[in-house]
Design an enzyme around this catalytic site. Structure first.
Site, PDB file in Angstrom:
ATOM      1  N   GLY A  12       0.795  -1.229   0.000  1.00  0.00           N
ATOM      2  CA  GLY A  12       0.000   0.000   0.000  1.00  0.00           C
ATOM      3  C   GLY A  12       0.825   1.275   0.000  1.00  0.00           C
ATOM      4  O   GLY A  12       0.319   2.330   0.389  1.00  0.00           O
ATOM      5  N   SER A  13       2.076   1.210  -0.484  1.00  0.00           N
ATOM      6  CA  SER A  13       2.882   2.439  -0.482  1.00  0.00           C
ATOM      7  C   SER A  13       2.308   3.463  -1.466  1.00  0.00           C
ATOM      8  O   SER A  13       2.424   4.673  -1.242  1.00  0.00           O
ATOM      9  CB  SER A  13       4.352   2.138  -0.783  1.00  0.00           C
ATOM     10  N   ASN A  14       1.682   2.992  -2.529  1.00  0.00           N
ATOM     11  CA  ASN A  14       1.068   3.946  -3.466  1.00  0.00           C
ATOM     12  C   ASN A  14      -0.202   4.542  -2.889  1.00  0.00           C
ATOM     13  O   ASN A  14      -0.487   5.722  -3.101  1.00  0.00           O
ATOM     14  CB  ASN A  14       0.826   3.281  -4.821  1.00  0.00           C
ATOM     15  N   LYS A  90      -5.862  -8.556  -8.724  1.00  0.00           N
ATOM     16  CA  LYS A  90      -6.893  -9.384  -9.343  1.00  0.00           C
ATOM     17  C   LYS A  90      -7.285  -8.754 -10.678  1.00  0.00           C
ATOM     18  O   LYS A  90      -7.320  -7.525 -10.787  1.00  0.00           O
ATOM     19  CB  LYS A  90      -8.137  -9.421  -8.456  1.00  0.00           C
ATOM     20  N   HIS A 108       0.794   0.324 -13.221  1.00  0.00           N
ATOM     21  CA  HIS A 108       1.510  -0.889 -13.642  1.00  0.00           C
ATOM     22  C   HIS A 108       3.013  -0.616 -13.637  1.00  0.00           C
ATOM     23  O   HIS A 108       3.453   0.430 -14.116  1.00  0.00           O
ATOM     24  CB  HIS A 108       1.046  -1.311 -15.044  1.00  0.00           C
ATOM     25  N   GLU A 178       6.651   5.783  -9.066  1.00  0.00           N
ATOM     26  CA  GLU A 178       5.246   5.356  -9.050  1.00  0.00           C
ATOM     27  C   GLU A 178       4.426   6.258  -8.136  1.00  0.00           C
ATOM     28  O   GLU A 178       3.299   6.619  -8.462  1.00  0.00           O
ATOM     29  CB  GLU A 178       5.142   3.907  -8.553  1.00  0.00           C
TER      30      GLU A 178
HETATM   31  C1  GAR Z   1       3.338  -1.386  -7.544  1.00  0.00           C
HETATM   32  O1  GAR Z   1       4.664  -1.538  -7.962  1.00  0.00           O
HETATM   33  C2  GAR Z   1       2.412  -1.472  -8.733  1.00  0.00           C
HETATM   34  O2  GAR Z   1       2.970  -0.936  -9.899  1.00  0.00           O
HETATM   35  C3  GAR Z   1       2.211  -2.951  -8.850  1.00  0.00           C
HETATM   36  O3  GAR Z   1       2.110  -3.397  -7.523  1.00  0.00           O
HETATM   37  C4  GAR Z   1       2.909  -2.577  -6.691  1.00  0.00           C
HETATM   38  C5  GAR Z   1       2.112  -2.159  -5.473  1.00  0.00           C
HETATM   39  O4  GAR Z   1       2.940  -1.551  -4.533  1.00  0.00           O
HETATM   40  N1  GAR Z   1       1.043  -3.279  -9.606  1.00  0.00           N
HETATM   41  C6  GAR Z   1       0.953  -4.308 -10.432  1.00  0.00           C
HETATM   42  O5  GAR Z   1       1.847  -5.114 -10.585  1.00  0.00           O
HETATM   43  C7  GAR Z   1      -0.374  -4.431 -11.156  1.00  0.00           C
HETATM   44  N2  GAR Z   1      -0.261  -5.300 -12.291  1.00  0.00           N
HETATM   45  P1  GAR Z   1       2.331  -0.944  -3.180  1.00  0.00           P
HETATM   46  O6  GAR Z   1       1.470  -2.031  -2.558  1.00  0.00           O
HETATM   47  O7  GAR Z   1       3.505  -0.592  -2.354  1.00  0.00           O
HETATM   48  O8  GAR Z   1       1.513   0.261  -3.560  1.00  0.00           O
END
Ligand code: GAR
Length: 206
Positions: A12-14, A90, A108, A178
């Site tokens: 969940g850092s984003n 998902k 992505h 990101e």
């Molecule tokens: C991120 O790197 C995002 O780009 C990727 O999951 C990570 C989530 O990081 N998403 C995918 O691979 C979707 N196909 P987070 O949990 O630290 O936000």
């Protein structure tokens, strides 16, 4: 104030970047809910810490159709202006995507259309980038359409792949890119100052 819902499976850092932007006033939006398909997701903890409704929807409780029907019910009731997939692992069925046309975006970890599609998620993407010998990678925010990772691209950021990189170092260096990309993309989409022409997202000229 526009409402967004964030779907996340992992750390969940984003989501945190979005929360920080909302709290600092650089993103004018209300995070109406965070939904996760994993009860151990860091995203839920982060939502709880910031007083954001945190909803757990475990896939194991139901089959695929039932699961996505329940998710649709939730989303329909909240009726957000934008649904943000920030590390949601998902693949949504086409019928669900079609209920929210140009209202779902996905982050992505590659420069789409490279290294996308079913099976390309999280660290697997970075492993494939390393294996391919590519010298540049990056991240993409795109609208979600029924074809996985193929919807109109909103924003991208690129970075170099170094000779000594591995999947973990790529992920680590990509992470801050990101974080700013997802915040910029949410801001841009909520401003409404764009149009979608074919598969292109174009800034409206005044
Ligand atoms: C991120 O790197 C995002 O780009 C990727 O999951 C990570 C989530 O990081 N998403 C995918 O691979 C979707 N196909 P987070 O949990 O630290 O936000």
């Amino acid at each position: 104030m526009k409402n967004i819902v964030v779907l996340a499976s992992g750390n969940g850092s984003n989501l945190q970047a979005i929360i920080d932007a909302v709290e600092s006033g650089t993103l004018e939006a209300n995070i109406a809910a965070v939904i996760s398909d994993r009860k151990d997701s860091g995203a839920l903890e982060r939502a709880n810490r910031h007083g954001i409704p945190a909803i757990v929807m475990l896939r194991s409780q139901s089959n695929r159709d039932t699961y996505f029907n329940l998710l649709h019910d939730r989303l329909r009731k909240i009726n957000p202006d934008l649904i943000v997939l920030a590390g949601f692992m998902k693949i949504m069925p086409a019928w669900l995507v079609e209920k929210f046309p140009m209202r779902i975006i996905n982050l992505h970890p590659s420069l789409l259309p490279c290294f996308g599609g079913p099976g390309f998620y999280g660290h697997r993407v970075h492993e494939k980038v390393i294996e391919s010998g590519a010298k540049i990678t990056g991240c993409t925010v795109h609208f979600v359409t029924p074809d996985v990772d193929s919807g109109p691209i909103v924003f991208q950021k690129a970075m170099e792949v170094h000779d000594d990189d591995d999947a973990a170092s790529l992920a680590e260096r990509l992470s801050p890119l990101e974080h700013s990309l997802i915040v910029d993309a949410v801001n841009f989409i909520l401003s409404g100052e764009f149009e979608v022409v074919g598969n292109r997202v174009i800034r409206k000229t005044l």
